[in-house]
Design an enzyme around this catalytic site. Structure first.
Site, mmCIF file in Angstrom:
data_model
loop_
_atom_site.group_PDB
_atom_site.id
_atom_site.type_symbol
_atom_site.label_atom_id
_atom_site.label_comp_id
_atom_site.label_asym_id
_atom_site.label_seq_id
_atom_site.Cartn_x
_atom_site.Cartn_y
_atom_site.Cartn_z
ATOM 1 N N CYS A 123 0.609 -0.880 -0.104
ATOM 2 C CA CYS A 123 -0.172 0.004 -0.146
ATOM 3 C C CYS A 123 1.043 1.729 0.392
ATOM 4 O O CYS A 123 0.381 2.567 -0.365
ATOM 5 C CB CYS A 123 -0.900 -0.014 1.248
ATOM 6 S SG CYS A 123 -2.168 -1.952 1.237
HETATM 7 C C1 BEZ Z 1 0.052 -4.192 1.725
HETATM 8 O O1 BEZ Z 1 -0.080 -3.621 1.429
HETATM 9 O O2 BEZ Z 1 1.695 -4.639 1.888
HETATM 10 C C2 BEZ Z 1 -0.146 -5.469 2.778
HETATM 11 C C3 BEZ Z 1 -1.398 -5.560 3.531
HETATM 12 C C4 BEZ Z 1 -2.278 -6.220 3.475
HETATM 13 C C5 BEZ Z 1 -1.933 -7.484 3.194
HETATM 14 C C6 BEZ Z 1 -1.060 -7.783 2.190
HETATM 15 C C7 BEZ Z 1 -0.387 -7.136 1.709
#
Ligand code: BEZ
Length: 214
Positions: free
Chosen positions: A46
């Site tokens: 994210c």
């Molecule tokens: C991420 O943004 O890295 C992420 C968020 C939730 C689950 C897996 C990855």
């Protein structure tokens, strides 16, 4: 679970965001819009996604697109995380992030897919036209970061095909030839496409890309 489909009116809402309280339709005005969700603040994928979108500010502006992000974390969390995004992605976050703690907007847009995760949103993307209808919906799982070049490419196609009776072929990119919509007769096509067209098959007519309006 929301049953939104292409062509539906994008639901309007008021939301607390990192840029204050915002009414979605007021924010969009007459522009195109992108509403996209991410699973959680302070997560690696994210962080790269929001940084990428901030760095594409000029690309979105060129296309008359306003962007709004969403996660179910709160405002305080967003504020701290934005500092991290700015620092690590070499950018300045320049769009509002909804703090959807009560999941009002997530539920309105069907961004929670309980079999994937019943507390966090998946990576949903909605592209909304100036008429406030939904033009594109894409859903990615949490483990896969989105390709924002692809999103820009699709917006180019959406804007081109909204104002011209053409469609864009596989892997099309801005500036490349397009196909004439099957609903257009050859007589109409002769007038509509002054640069001419090539008939490969009666249903497959190729013409240079018309000028893009936004
Ligand atoms: C991420 O943004 O890295 C992420 C968020 C939730 C689950 C897996 C990855």
């Amino acid at each position: 679970m929301s049953e939104l489909k292409l062509g539906d009116k994008a639901p309007n809402f008021d939301a607390e965001t990192s840029e204050g309280k915002i009414n979605f339709y007021d924010y969009l005005g007459d522009s195109w819009g992108i509403l996209f969700s991410h699973p959680a603040d302070y997560t690696p994928v994210c962080t790269t996604e929001l940084g990428t979108v901030a760095n594409y500010k000029d690309e979105f502006e060129k296309r008359n697109v306003k962007v709004m992000a969403l996660s179910v974390d709160g405002l305080e969390s967003h504020e701290g995380w934005i500092k991290d995004i700015n620092e690590t992605q070499n950018t300045t976050v320049n769009f509002p992030i909804i703090a959807d703690e009560d999941k009002k907007v997530s539920n309105l847009y069907g961004m929670i897919h309980p079999k994937a995760d019943d507390t966090q949103t998946v990576r949903s993307v909605y592209v909304i036209g100036p008429d406030k209808t939904i033009k594109l919906m894409i859903t990615y799982p949490a483990s896969t970061g989105r390709n924002f070049d692809e999103l820009l490419r699709v917006i180019d196609s959406l804007q081109l095909t909204a104002y011209n009776k053409v469609a864009t072929p596989a892997n099309w990119k801005h500036g490349e030839d397009v196909v004439i919509s099957p609903s257009v007769s050859n007589e109409e096509a002769d007038k509509m496409f002054p640069k001419g067209y090539k008939t490969v098959k009666p249903y497959l007519r190729i013409t240079p890309q018309p000028e893009l309006k936004k």
